[in-house]
Structures are given as C-alpha cells and as structure tokens.
Design a protein around this motif. Structure first.
Motif, PDB file in Angstrom:
ATOM      1  N   PRO A 199       1.028  -1.418  -0.295  1.00 26.03           N
ATOM      2  CA  PRO A 199      -0.234  -0.185  -0.040  1.00 26.03           C
ATOM      3  C   PRO A 199       0.595   1.467  -0.135  1.00 26.03           C
ATOM      4  CG  PRO A 199      -0.501  -1.327   2.002  1.00 26.03           C
ATOM      5  CD  PRO A 199       0.429  -2.153   1.595  1.00 26.03           C
ATOM      6  N   ALA A 200       0.029   2.668  -0.226  1.00 27.03           N
ATOM      7  CA  ALA A 200       0.963   3.806  -0.613  1.00 27.03           C
ATOM      8  C   ALA A 200       1.195   4.401   0.720  1.00 27.03           C
ATOM      9  CB  ALA A 200       0.182   4.451  -1.027  1.00 27.03           C
ATOM     10  N   CYS A 213      -8.835   8.040   3.209  1.00 29.60           N
ATOM     11  CA  CYS A 213      -8.964   6.286   3.668  1.00 29.60           C
ATOM     12  C   CYS A 213      -8.012   6.682   5.628  1.00 29.60           C
ATOM     13  CB  CYS A 213      -8.631   5.268   3.025  1.00 29.60           C
ATOM     14  SG  CYS A 213      -9.702   3.791   3.736  1.00 29.60           S
TER      15      CYS A 213
ATOM     16  N   ALA B 181     -15.073   6.487  -0.713  1.00 27.39           N
ATOM     17  CA  ALA B 181     -14.306   5.808   0.525  1.00 27.39           C
ATOM     18  C   ALA B 181     -13.838   4.653   0.211  1.00 27.39           C
ATOM     19  CB  ALA B 181     -15.543   6.011   2.059  1.00 27.39           C
ATOM     20  N   ALA B 184     -10.592   5.064  -2.295  1.00 30.86           N
ATOM     21  CA  ALA B 184     -10.073   5.726  -1.800  1.00 30.86           C
ATOM     22  C   ALA B 184      -9.129   4.394  -1.206  1.00 30.86           C
ATOM     23  CB  ALA B 184      -9.693   6.819  -0.910  1.00 30.86           C
ATOM     24  N   TYR B 185      -9.536   3.505  -0.132  1.00 28.56           N
ATOM     25  CA  TYR B 185      -9.369   2.540  -0.025  1.00 28.56           C
ATOM     26  C   TYR B 185      -8.406   1.751  -1.036  1.00 28.56           C
ATOM     27  CZ  TYR B 185      -8.707  -2.295   1.936  1.00 28.56           C
ATOM     28  OH  TYR B 185      -8.625  -2.904   2.498  1.00 28.56           O
ATOM     29  N   ARG B 188      -5.661   2.618  -2.150  1.00 27.60           N
ATOM     30  CA  ARG B 188      -4.057   2.698  -2.004  1.00 27.60           C
ATOM     31  C   ARG B 188      -3.640   1.999  -1.800  1.00 27.60           C
ATOM     32  NH1 ARG B 188      -3.562   2.626   4.727  1.00 27.60           N
ATOM     33  NH2 ARG B 188      -0.915   2.362   5.027  1.00 27.60           N
ATOM     34  N   CYS B 189      -4.695   1.479  -1.700  1.00 26.95           N
ATOM     35  CA  CYS B 189      -3.681  -0.446  -1.802  1.00 26.95           C
ATOM     36  C   CYS B 189      -3.025  -0.660  -3.268  1.00 26.95           C
ATOM     37  CB  CYS B 189      -4.769  -0.985  -2.178  1.00 26.95           C
ATOM     38  SG  CYS B 189      -5.926  -1.847  -0.271  1.00 26.95           S
ATOM     39  N   LEU B 192      -1.282   4.330  -4.507  1.00 28.29           N
ATOM     40  CA  LEU B 192      -1.542   5.773  -4.867  1.00 28.29           C
ATOM     41  C   LEU B 192      -2.183   6.589  -3.273  1.00 28.29           C
ATOM     42  CD1 LEU B 192      -2.513   4.619  -7.438  1.00 28.29           C
ATOM     43  CD2 LEU B 192      -3.452   6.658  -8.189  1.00 28.29           C
ATOM     44  N   THR B 193      -1.186   7.109  -3.110  1.00 29.72           N
ATOM     45  CA  THR B 193      -1.962   8.356  -2.114  1.00 29.72           C
ATOM     46  C   THR B 193      -3.076   9.637  -2.205  1.00 29.72           C
ATOM     47  OG1 THR B 193       0.652   7.797  -1.538  1.00 29.72           O
ATOM     48  CG2 THR B 193      -0.471  10.015  -0.194  1.00 29.72           C
ATOM     49  N   VAL B 194      -3.501   8.883  -0.865  1.00 28.85           N
ATOM     50  CA  VAL B 194      -4.889  10.309  -1.720  1.00 28.85           C
ATOM     51  C   VAL B 194      -5.340  10.976  -0.438  1.00 28.85           C
ATOM     52  CG1 VAL B 194      -7.174  10.384  -2.015  1.00 28.85           C
ATOM     53  CG2 VAL B 194      -6.249   8.451  -3.394  1.00 28.85           C
ATOM     54  N   PHE B 206     -15.758  10.605   1.556  1.00 30.74           N
ATOM     55  CA  PHE B 206     -15.187   9.891   2.480  1.00 30.74           C
ATOM     56  C   PHE B 206     -15.291   9.817   3.286  1.00 30.74           C
ATOM     57  CE2 PHE B 206     -13.012  12.793  -1.163  1.00 30.74           C
ATOM     58  CZ  PHE B 206     -12.354  11.278  -1.537  1.00 30.74           C
TER      59      PHE B 206
END
Lengths: 215, 238
Positions: A199-200, A213, B181, B184-185, B188-189, B192-194, B206
């Motif tokens: 993950p980031a 998140c 939401a 975005a989760y 992230r997996c 990518l940074t959100v 969100f």
C-alpha cells in the motif's frame, strides 16, 4: 542499477534496526531485530513496529540492509543500508523520507553521504506511517518490550522501564503477535516478488490535507 | 510540502511541489489535484514505483487510469495534473515528447465553465542545475491551444464526457459501483496516496464506512474500528 526487491530481510548478517525519537529529537528506544528465520510466521520488522505503534512516538526510523545487484547478471555490486524516516508534523500530517547509504568496503573509509530515494520505493514506508498514525492501546509498552526481548530482539531503552511480571506475559504475547501479524499482512515489508502489492504511505501531503482513507 | 494549492496560484504551486522532489534528485511523481472554485479539495499522487517494472508502458497506462479514477467519480469543477515529461524542441519550434529529450515537468489544467467549453491550458518547464548545483527552471512553454496530451482524460474529469473522433463526444458512465471512501481505500492498496482537504471529507462522501466486501481480510479489524468510531460520532451529535 539497483534492485530494491531483495532488500528488507535482514539476511545480510545485519539485522534491521528501529529507532524511536521524542519531540526534542533525542532517541528514546532502539530495537535490533532478531535474525530472520526460515519458518517465521511474522517477519522481524513487523514485530519491531508494534513497539512504535504502542508508544506512538512523534518520529521513528527503520534501518535495513540492502543488496544492490547488477540487473544483467545478478551479482551483488554494493552493500548499503536503507534509512527510512517518518515524523509527525504539529498539524498531524506525516512526512516520510528514504535514503540509501553505501557501506564502504573497509572500515577506514568513511561512508558516502546518504542518497535520497523515492520514499514510495521504501519497503517499510507504509509500515512506519501506519504505526505513527494509529495508536495501539491493547498492550503496555513495557510488556511489548519484554515480549520482543523474549523473541530474540535486543531492546535498548533510554531510562528504566517499569517492571513486568514475566510469568504473566501470555496475554501480551498473543496481542503483540496479532498486531504484528496484521502489520505484516497489511504492508509486507519483507515480501520479495510481491512489492507491487504494497500500500501507499499516506505521507507528504500538502498542508490542510488529511489521508482520504483512515484504514 | 509547505504550500496550499489554490487555483489562482496553480503554476507556482506546481513549481514548488516539483522542486521539492527535484532538489533531492528525484523525478516528481504524477500528481492530480481537484479543485472546487479556488479551493483544492483532493490530492492524488501516483505510484512512481510502477515505472521500474520491465513492461513500463503497460504499467504507466495502469497508473494513469488509477490516477484519474477519483476525478471521474467526483467530477470536480477544476483539475490540475503535474507530470514528469521529456521535452524536445523540433526544428520548427514545436514541442515533442521523446525519450531522449530534455527532462522537464509538465502541468496541464482544465476548468468547467457554464455554457462554454472547459477552459484548458498548461505549461511545460525544463530544468537544469546552476553553478552551485541547485535546480533552476530554464524554459517555459505554454501548451499550444487545445492541444494538451492528456486533454481527453481531463475533459472526462470535469465534464464526464470523452472526446471521440473529430468533434464527437462520447458519454460514458463513471459509476464504478463503489463509494469514494472505498475507492480511496482501493487506490491506497494499489500504491496511490490520496489526501482530502479538511472539510471536504463529508461533502465528497469520504466519511462513510467502507463496504465490508471491498475490504481485505487483514484490514477488516481497522475498518470495523473506523466504523465504530463513525457511529460514536453520530451518536454524540444526535
């Protein structure tokens, strides 16, 4: 060219190190990881990170050995350490930096200055951000230190830790294991081929922004 | 990163954000910022790690799709894209992206207007080192007219319409079947940074619990803690 995939295992005879800092920037605790075993359920770096999650320091660093390989024939051309630093800003945002320090061949030569790399490439970046942004209140820090020491990690704390009843560590042991196992599966800090699945790190955001998140 | 992105100062912000990476010898990762009015609301930073696999082209395509996914879902008023580019100036003075070109930074932006086609523009900046070894900007070229390389996905972000062949417009559904939401989760997996500006978490949706079907097994305990936290907040308000 570097191959970052064969990095974080601590398999170069040099264990990973976790260093925790307080607000003033002085070191409060240092943990040297146990050697990695073939039958580990959880990797040593995830176990170390539980201590950071429990103590919730404002700044933490993980240092792991890196072998740089020639991309063509796969021979090791240099040994380095990868230093990953994360810290919390006053408004709660996280900053993350990673750099490589090449180790000299003989001890007389001073090491070269750190070479910054993209923090997204660090295998422990998301792990560090995770433990700095959430507090784990299921165990007390001195219990975690005792459990880690009983698993073979070397814990060096600044100052005296409260005494722990070693005969009654069973509950703490299972909770530390559960937290470490979860961190290991979330972040895979020592995964070899699977690093595209990491993950980031929710760090280095502009001011006024929050991670979208929280999970 | 010390500056808040705003629509008025978008180019200055992009320069500052790029310099922050360039000063450390790194290429700035692809970054997408969504705007409502003058205010920046969502910040998405692409996964630069994808570039080092052997199938670079396929990976970059993948990363681009992921980068725009949140924009297509939220459909903001304005969008700014910051990317590393290669710049080559042809004999006739035209810009051309080429692998052997000079390293630079590209910015492209688009903003929805009522009763008019979206406002579109961009710049391409090249950089180099000065005598002291610091990164300095060299040339600045504005993107000519409507000719940005990523005009199609940006148009889709602000209008929801994809330009097709010629002057045609193709409507496509941007509904990915998941809440912002959950999206975005998932991003992230994928690495990518959100980030979301404070105050826009609720307005963009969100701040809702994740759909348990989207959550990986190892994240389930965190997701449940987050859901309980949300529930506690709503009970206090009531």
């Amino acid at each position: 060219m570097t191959d970052h995939r064969h990095t974080a295992g601590g398999s170069d005879g040099f264990p990973g190190v976790l260093v925790l800092f307080d607000d003033g920037g002085s070191c409060t605790a240092r943990v040297h990881a146990r050697p990695e075993g073939l039958r580990d359920g959880v990797d040593p770096l995830s176990e170390l990170a539980v201590l950071a999650g429990v103590t919730h320091p404002p700044r933490a660093t993980i240092i792991v050995p890196v072998r740089m390989r020639d991309v063509v024939d796969g021979t090791i051309i240099a040994r380095s350490v990868l230093v990953t630093e994360a810290w919390r800003l006053p408004d709660g945002r996280l900053e993350l930096e990673a750099s490589l320090v090449a180790l000299p061949e003989d001890d007389d030569v001073p090491p070269a200055p750190p070479q910054p790399i993209d923090p997204a490439l660090s295998p422990v970046g998301s792990l560090l951000c995770d433990v700095l942004s959430t507090v784990d209140r299921s165990v007390r820090p001195e219990e975690v230190a005792a459990v880690l020491a009983s698993w073979g990690h070397v814990v060096v704390a600044d100052g005296e830790l409260p005494p722990v009843d070693h005969a009654r560590l069973g509950r703490a042991r299972s909770r530390v294991h559960r937290s470490a196992d979860e961190l290991a599966r979330r972040h895979r800090p020592t995964a070899l081929a699977d690093d595209a699945n990491r993950p980031a790190a929710p760090a280095n955001l502009p001011p006024g922004f929050l991670p979208a998140c929280p999970v | 990163m010390d500056e808040v992105p705003t629509w008025e100062r978008r180019e200055a912000w992009g320069r500052a954000a790029a310099i922050r990476w360039l000063d450390r010898g790194l290429r700035p990762p692809p970054t997408l910022v969504l705007f409502e009015g003058d205010e920046a609301t969502v910040y998405v930073r692409g996964a630069s790690r994808l570039e080092r696999s052997h199938d670079r082209r396929a990976d970059e395509r993948l990363a681009w799709d992921e980068l725009f996914a949140l924009g297509w879902t939220l459909r903001p008023e304005g969008v700014l894209l910051l990317t590393p580019v290669r710049v080559r100036t042809d004999a006739d003075g035209a810009l051309a992206g080429e692998a052997e070109g000079e390293a630079g930074v590209g910015m492209e932006w688009m903003r929805r207007r009522p009763d008019a086609p979206p406002e579109h523009g961009g710049v391409v900046l090249t950089y180099g080192l000065d005598d002291a070894g610091r990164v300095t900007w060299r040339d600045r070229e504005e993107l000519p007219g409507d000719d940005g390389p990523l005009r199609a996905p940006l148009t889709a972000v602000v209008t929801g319409r994809w330009p097709a062949e010629g002057d045609d417009v193709e409507e496509r559904s941007a509904d990915l079947g998941m809440s912002p939401a959950s999206l975005a989760y998932s991003l992230r997996c994928f690495g990518l940074t959100v980030g979301v500006a404070d105050g826009w978490l609720e307005r963009y949706g969100f701040a809702v619990p994740l759909d348990p079907r989207d959550v990986r097994r190892e994240d389930r305990r965190r997701a449940e803690a987050w859901r309980d936290h949300q529930r506690a907040l709503t009970e206090v308000r009531r």
